[in-house]
Enzyme design. Structure first.
Site, PDB file in Angstrom:
ATOM      1  N   LYS A 292     -27.153   6.489 -10.231  1.00  0.00           N
ATOM      2  CA  LYS A 292     -28.020   7.272 -11.136  1.00  0.00           C
ATOM      3  C   LYS A 292     -27.903   6.759 -12.566  1.00  0.00           C
ATOM      4  O   LYS A 292     -26.933   6.098 -12.932  1.00  0.00           O
ATOM      5  CB  LYS A 292     -27.656   8.756 -11.094  1.00  0.00           C
ATOM      6  CG  LYS A 292     -26.185   9.103 -11.441  1.00  0.00           C
ATOM      7  CD  LYS A 292     -25.850   9.163 -12.901  1.00  0.00           C
ATOM      8  CE  LYS A 292     -24.371   9.446 -13.166  1.00  0.00           C
ATOM      9  NZ  LYS A 292     -23.993   9.301 -14.591  1.00  0.00           N
TER      10      LYS A 292
ATOM     11  N   PRO B  40     -22.284  -0.364  -9.996  1.00  0.00           N
ATOM     12  CA  PRO B  40     -21.057  -0.823 -10.654  1.00  0.00           C
ATOM     13  C   PRO B  40     -19.939   0.210 -10.594  1.00  0.00           C
ATOM     14  O   PRO B  40     -20.182   1.414 -10.574  1.00  0.00           O
ATOM     15  CB  PRO B  40     -21.494  -1.079 -12.100  1.00  0.00           C
ATOM     16  CG  PRO B  40     -22.827  -0.444 -12.254  1.00  0.00           C
ATOM     17  CD  PRO B  40     -23.444  -0.371 -10.908  1.00  0.00           C
TER      18      PRO B  40
ATOM     19  N   ALA C  58     -16.938   2.311 -12.113  1.00  0.00           N
ATOM     20  CA  ALA C  58     -16.612   2.878 -13.437  1.00  0.00           C
ATOM     21  C   ALA C  58     -17.648   2.456 -14.479  1.00  0.00           C
ATOM     22  O   ALA C  58     -17.336   2.130 -15.615  1.00  0.00           O
ATOM     23  CB  ALA C  58     -15.208   2.468 -13.890  1.00  0.00           C
TER      24      ALA C  58
ATOM     25  N   MET D 156     -22.642   5.087 -13.656  1.00  0.00           N
ATOM     26  CA  MET D 156     -23.816   5.240 -12.784  1.00  0.00           C
ATOM     27  C   MET D 156     -23.498   6.013 -11.503  1.00  0.00           C
ATOM     28  O   MET D 156     -24.322   6.054 -10.580  1.00  0.00           O
ATOM     29  CB  MET D 156     -24.399   3.869 -12.434  1.00  0.00           C
ATOM     30  CG  MET D 156     -25.055   3.189 -13.627  1.00  0.00           C
ATOM     31  SD  MET D 156     -25.927   1.725 -13.104  1.00  0.00           S
ATOM     32  CE  MET D 156     -27.153   2.396 -11.979  1.00  0.00           C
ATOM     33  N   GLY D 157     -22.339   6.611 -11.436  1.00  0.00           N
ATOM     34  CA  GLY D 157     -22.025   7.466 -10.297  1.00  0.00           C
ATOM     35  C   GLY D 157     -21.827   6.713  -8.991  1.00  0.00           C
ATOM     36  O   GLY D 157     -22.159   7.240  -7.922  1.00  0.00           O
ATOM     37  N   GLY D 158     -21.274   5.518  -9.057  1.00  0.00           N
ATOM     38  CA  GLY D 158     -21.068   4.725  -7.830  1.00  0.00           C
ATOM     39  C   GLY D 158     -20.072   5.378  -6.885  1.00  0.00           C
ATOM     40  O   GLY D 158     -20.325   5.510  -5.684  1.00  0.00           O
ATOM     41  N   GLY D 159     -18.941   5.815  -7.419  1.00  0.00           N
ATOM     42  CA  GLY D 159     -17.939   6.492  -6.592  1.00  0.00           C
ATOM     43  C   GLY D 159     -18.485   7.808  -6.048  1.00  0.00           C
ATOM     44  O   GLY D 159     -18.207   8.192  -4.911  1.00  0.00           O
ATOM     45  N   SER D 160     -19.299   8.475  -6.852  1.00  0.00           N
ATOM     46  CA  SER D 160     -19.915   9.728  -6.415  1.00  0.00           C
ATOM     47  C   SER D 160     -20.898   9.470  -5.270  1.00  0.00           C
ATOM     48  O   SER D 160     -20.989  10.258  -4.326  1.00  0.00           O
ATOM     49  CB  SER D 160     -20.649  10.392  -7.586  1.00  0.00           C
ATOM     50  OG  SER D 160     -19.739  10.676  -8.624  1.00  0.00           O
ATOM     51  N   ALA D 161     -21.632   8.360  -5.360  1.00  0.00           N
ATOM     52  CA  ALA D 161     -22.554   8.000  -4.276  1.00  0.00           C
ATOM     53  C   ALA D 161     -21.774   7.705  -2.994  1.00  0.00           C
ATOM     54  O   ALA D 161     -22.198   8.091  -1.902  1.00  0.00           O
ATOM     55  CB  ALA D 161     -23.401   6.786  -4.680  1.00  0.00           C
TER      56      ALA D 161
ATOM     57  N   ASP E 138     -20.582  14.548 -10.436  1.00  0.00           N
ATOM     58  CA  ASP E 138     -21.814  13.808 -10.144  1.00  0.00           C
ATOM     59  C   ASP E 138     -22.134  13.713  -8.652  1.00  0.00           C
ATOM     60  O   ASP E 138     -23.175  13.167  -8.280  1.00  0.00           O
ATOM     61  CB  ASP E 138     -21.700  12.364 -10.683  1.00  0.00           C
ATOM     62  CG  ASP E 138     -21.734  12.313 -12.202  1.00  0.00           C
ATOM     63  OD1 ASP E 138     -22.152  13.301 -12.828  1.00  0.00           O
ATOM     64  OD2 ASP E 138     -21.342  11.263 -12.749  1.00  0.00           O
TER      65      ASP E 138
HETATM   66  O1  C5P Z   1     -15.762  15.511 -12.049  1.00  0.00           O
HETATM   67  P1  C5P Z   1     -15.282  14.113 -12.275  1.00  0.00           P
HETATM   68  O2  C5P Z   1     -14.049  13.797 -11.461  1.00  0.00           O
HETATM   69  O3  C5P Z   1     -16.334  13.101 -12.130  1.00  0.00           O
HETATM   70  O4  C5P Z   1     -14.829  14.040 -13.805  1.00  0.00           O
HETATM   71  C1  C5P Z   1     -13.903  13.089 -14.264  1.00  0.00           C
HETATM   72  C2  C5P Z   1     -13.389  13.523 -15.617  1.00  0.00           C
HETATM   73  O5  C5P Z   1     -14.419  13.389 -16.600  1.00  0.00           O
HETATM   74  C3  C5P Z   1     -12.909  14.952 -15.723  1.00  0.00           C
HETATM   75  O6  C5P Z   1     -11.566  15.088 -15.312  1.00  0.00           O
HETATM   76  C4  C5P Z   1     -13.077  15.242 -17.207  1.00  0.00           C
HETATM   77  O7  C5P Z   1     -11.995  14.688 -17.942  1.00  0.00           O
HETATM   78  C5  C5P Z   1     -14.318  14.436 -17.558  1.00  0.00           C
HETATM   79  N1  C5P Z   1     -15.524  15.271 -17.501  1.00  0.00           N
HETATM   80  C6  C5P Z   1     -15.736  16.194 -18.526  1.00  0.00           C
HETATM   81  N2  C5P Z   1     -16.843  16.988 -18.474  1.00  0.00           N
HETATM   82  C7  C5P Z   1     -17.753  16.869 -17.478  1.00  0.00           C
HETATM   83  C8  C5P Z   1     -17.568  15.924 -16.439  1.00  0.00           C
HETATM   84  C9  C5P Z   1     -16.424  15.137 -16.481  1.00  0.00           C
HETATM   85  O8  C5P Z   1     -14.924  16.305 -19.446  1.00  0.00           O
HETATM   86  N3  C5P Z   1     -18.819  17.659 -17.476  1.00  0.00           N
END
Ligand code: C5P
Length: 318
Positions: free
Chosen positions: A21, A106, A108, A111-116, A148
């Site tokens: 994304k 990519p 990190a 673009m949400g690769g790990g989320s995909a 994501d």
């Molecule tokens: O939810 P996810 O594991 O992708 O988020 C990774 C980190 O990014 C969170 O631990 C937080 O430090 C930061 N984050 C944030 N606010 C968000 C999404 C992520 O601070 N809305």
């Protein structure tokens, strides 16, 4: 051991594809007590996909190939591994799975690769294990895995509130053409949010309330006009990403220099998404950006794209 066959793919393999994304708009509010920042964002899925093939196994196992595969862990810290474990726990299933991940998005990169990968793993395991969860139930599990992940399930275009995981589908017309400027080395999302917290001009006291996506954004999406969309692209995290990685600023400026209508950092970066007026222009912009050597890799993609979906059940011949 006899497995059910026929309509089920349980005896063979399940191939699921989920999109990366970009964030067309990303507005950030002051950090909450849970460590997350409230967001108002517009996600749009792009035509860059993660492929996950799930096959039966004794344990949960991961293997990774494709773009930046060597940077991706294959142990329990992999988000796809956590997705499979969470689904097994939530449904009381005690089965293993081998998840073969082919990366295109990519690592990190914002673009949400790990989320995909996680979204694809949830759907693939649901089909392989025949747990039969509704999309909504998968969405709840997705939100537990990361902010994501729910969007990677639904794809297309959506408004994200809360941590970014409270989704509302948004109407968008047409197809947009993007040039993505990729970096070999990613940025840590928590570090970018922490850098944003520390920015003097965008610190918690300075955030204007309320946090919302404006009507101009929704109208630009519905118009399908890239010139209008270019006028509303914004990412509050851009300054923080630039501070941690000055090359992000160079990529943003270079993209506009070579003819992009506008350029925006995706998520927490460092990927830069440059909007082109059409496909031919996107190819030209990509060529010019490659010549400038400001990015490690330059790709042309379109948006929106569908969410996690079954590509083909790989059935054993009968
Ligand atoms: O939810 P996810 O594991 O992708 O988020 C990774 C980190 O990014 C969170 O631990 C937080 O430090 C930061 N984050 C944030 N606010 C968000 C999404 C992520 O601070 N809305």
């Amino acid at each position: 051991m006899s497995e059910p066959v026929g309509e089920s793919a349980a005896a063979g393999a399940v191939h699921v594809r989920a999109p990366g994304k970009i964030n067309l708009v990303l507005k950030v509010g002051p950090v909450s007590e849970d460590g997350y920042h409230p967001l108002a964002t517009v996600f749009q899925a792009v035509s860059l996909y993660e492929d996950v093939i799930a096959t039966p196994a004794e344990e949960i196992e991961i293997s990774v190939t494709g773009r930046q595969a060597r940077q991706v862990p294959t142990d329990e810290s992999n988000l796809a591994h956590r997705a499979a474990a969470l689904l097994a726990e939530a449904t009381g299933i005690s089965r293993g799975v081998h998840l073969q991940i082919t990366k295109n998005v990519p690592t990190a990169g914002g673009m949400g690769g790990g989320s995909a990968d996680a979204a694809a793993a949830l759907l693939a395991c649901d089909l392989l294990w025949e747990t039969g969860l509704a999309r909504e139930e998968l969405g709840h599990l997705a939100a537990e895995l990361g902010a994501d992940v729910p969007f990677a399930l639904t794809g297309q275009t959506a408004l994200g509130r809360g941590r970014g995981d409270e989704l509302t589908p948004a109407l968008a017309r047409g197809r947009f053409h993007w040039v993505l400027a990729l970096s070999e080395e990613g940025l840590s999302t928590p570090e970018v949010f922490a850098a944003w917290d520390a920015l003097p001009a965008a610190g918690p006291e300075d955030v204007p309330a309320p946090l919302e996506v404006g009507e101009d954004v929704m109208q630009a999406l519905v118009s399908g006009d890239p010139h209008r969309l270019a006028g509303v692209l914004v990412n509050d995290l851009a300054a923080a990403a630039e501070q941690l990685r000055p090359a992000v600023g160079t990529m943003l400026a270079d993209a506009v220099d070579v003819g992009a209508l506008a350029a925006v950092v995706s998520g927490s970066g460092p990927t830069v998404a440059a909007l082109a007026p059409d496909h031919a222009a996107a190819l030209e912009i990509a060529g010019a950006l490659r010549a400038k050597q400001c990015a490690d890799e330059v790709l042309v993609v379109t948006s929106p794209a569908p969410g996690a979906r079954l590509v083909e059940p790989v059935r054993e011949s009968s």
